[in-house]
Design an enzyme around this catalytic site. Structure first.
Site, mmCIF file in Angstrom:
data_model
loop_
_atom_site.group_PDB
_atom_site.id
_atom_site.type_symbol
_atom_site.label_atom_id
_atom_site.label_comp_id
_atom_site.label_asym_id
_atom_site.label_seq_id
_atom_site.Cartn_x
_atom_site.Cartn_y
_atom_site.Cartn_z
ATOM 1 C CB CYS A 34 -0.894 -0.009 1.238
ATOM 2 S SG CYS A 34 -1.741 1.549 1.466
ATOM 3 C CB CYS A 43 -2.878 -2.272 6.581
ATOM 4 S SG CYS A 43 -2.088 -1.221 5.359
ATOM 5 C CE1 TYR A 270 -19.440 -3.213 29.335
ATOM 6 C CE2 TYR A 270 -19.575 -5.557 29.880
ATOM 7 C CZ TYR A 270 -19.256 -4.264 30.231
ATOM 8 O OH TYR A 270 -18.749 -4.007 31.492
ATOM 9 C CD GLU A 291 -24.699 -1.158 23.692
ATOM 10 O OE1 GLU A 291 -23.977 -2.162 23.620
ATOM 11 O OE2 GLU A 291 -24.251 0.008 23.616
ATOM 12 C CG ASP A 339 -18.198 -8.476 22.527
ATOM 13 O OD1 ASP A 339 -16.986 -8.190 22.627
ATOM 14 O OD2 ASP A 339 -18.790 -8.505 21.434
ATOM 15 C CB CYS A 366 -11.670 -6.258 20.890
ATOM 16 S SG CYS A 366 -12.246 -4.861 21.836
#
Ligand code: SAH
Length: 413
Positions: A34, A43, A270, A291, A339, A366
């Site tokens: 890229c 990225c 969540y 949530e 989550d 995450c």
């Protein structure tokens, strides 16, 4: 041009590559490049062979979770490119006054023009470039961050991978888009898969992309997508996982770990637009979703009805506060799926989970660092981590590693 190299800038693909399709084997594609990768930073692992990226992510997550459990092999993405279903571009002008659309240079507010990104949905990128070109034809004023003058600030495109629907959000400094109808006609002619266009007003000097006011100028104001056999409605400001292919694997893993038998009462904390809870609802007696984001809760309720799921209810609340109330009321909960965002959960939530004492906890994270912190807390409260597995949700990036962990009550061992 080198056969193995695909110049993103020039958008040239060798004839043999075209024949084989853009999505060759991950090993071949590790040599894709890229032109703005260094500046944009999106990225940052694009030049690293995909297998090596996976090994690095596995090592990172395994290292952080080592005190708690051994990780299964990370779940890779078969075609680890062009996966992002949410594409954002900041709009500005270059030194010559040309309209540019792209991403902010790392830790700055300079816009790096992006012609083609290797991880974003290709049609979404094309829509952004069309809008960039239309700005000139329609004399749309580009917002100037220094002076605060001008109209168009950002464009956000969201897509439904399986439905093929596209949503365009034009972030403007005011609600009025001059020549709106002609602009829409030109845009839709180029991209008939756009099913809705929303104007979002952000008139504040802020680094936040979206403002609070919205007006739908075409279509329904949301798109739909199919995930794990269910249909989900997604509004401009609701959270929806950005890599739907890997999300399916993640949810499959979460359900495999949960191993429901049909009579459980579970909490989906969540819960966003209700995806996990709605997918799990077929396998349990009752789901309670919680949530904080109002729009997401509205979408979640619509999504439940849309899929004829009647054994689920959603609450707009802070997950910690809500679970504290559930613990005070001595609610009976068999399993908790959580989550949380990157910051992880908090003691109000985790302490209440320990009080509610469900048999199982499925923690989807995450961020392995906050996950390790929260596992330390839960393992100190009578739980142990039984299995864990990372899922590569963000190929070509170094930032995120998604992990799913099954915790059981120590007495259930
Ligand atoms: N489970 C969903 C969403 C995960 S993202 C999915 O897979 O799509 C994390 C979600 O947590 C977001 O929707 C965010 O709005 C929500 N959130 C953030 N802080 C929260 C809090 N304190 N209480 C409840 N929800 C919260």
């Amino acid at each position: 041009m080198n056969e193995e190299k695909l110049s993103v800038k020039n958008r040239t693909v060798s004839a043999s590559r075209k024949k084989e399709g853009f999505h060759g084997s991950p090993e071949i594609k590790s040599s894709l490049t890229c032109s703005v990768s260094g500046k944009c930073g999106g990225c940052s692992r694009l030049d690293v062979p995909y297998k090596k990226q996976l090994k690095e992510k596995q090592k990172l997550a395994a290292g952080l979770l080592k005190p708690y459990c051994v990780l299964e092999d990370i779940l890779p993405m078969e075609e680890p490119y062009f996966y992002r279903n949410k594409v954002h571009a900041a709009f500005g002008r270059d030194r010559r006054g040309n309209v540019i659309a792209g991403t902010y240079e790392k830790s700055s507010h300079r816009i790096v023009p992006v012609e083609k990104c290797m991880i974003e949905d290709e049609e979404a990128q094309a829509i952004i470039l069309t809008i960039r070109d239309l700005c000139k034809d329609f004399k749309i004023k580009i917002y100037d961050e220094d002076t605060g003058y001008g109209l168009l600030r950002h464009v956000l495109v969201r897509s439904g991978k399986n439905s093929g629907q596209y949503m365009v959000v034009l972030v403007l400094s005011s609600l009025i888009l001059p020549g709106k109808n002609h602009f829409l006609k030109a845009l839709l002619k180029e991209h008939p898969r756009i099913t809705t266009v929303v104007v979002n007003v952000n008139d504040r000097r802020t680094s936040m992309i979206l403002g609070d006011r919205e007006q739908v100028i075409f279509g329904k104001g949301y798109i739909e997508d199919t995930l794990c056999g269910k249909i989900f409605r997604i509004s401009p400001r609701s959270f929806y996982q950005v890599n739907p292919v890997q999300t399916q694997k993640l949810y499959d893993k979460a359900l495999e770990y949960a191993d429901f038998h049909g009579n459980e009462c579970i909490v989906d904390a969540y819960c966003g637009i209700g995806t996990i809870g709605i997918v799990a609802a077929d396998h349990v007696k009752e789901v309670i979703g919680v949530e904080l984001n109002k729009d997401a809760v509205r979408d979640a309720r619509v999504n439940a009805r849309r899929n004829d799921v009647c054994n689920i209810s959603f609450y707009e609340n802070d997950a910690g506060r809500f679970l504290t109330q559930m613990a005070e009321q001595k609610a009976k909960v068999d399993a908790v799926i959580l989550d949380p965002p990157r910051a992880g959960s908090d003691e109000a939530f985790l302490g209440s989970v320990a009080e509610l004492a469900p048999e199982k906890i499925v923690y989807i994270s995450c961020n392995p660092e906050t996950l390790a912190r929260d596992l330390k807390y839960l393992t100190g409260k009578g739980y142990y981590a039984r299995k864990a597995c990372a899922v590569d949700m963000f190929p070509q990036t170094a930032e995120h590693v998604e992990t799913c962990v099954l915790l059981m009550k120590a007495s259930e061992a």
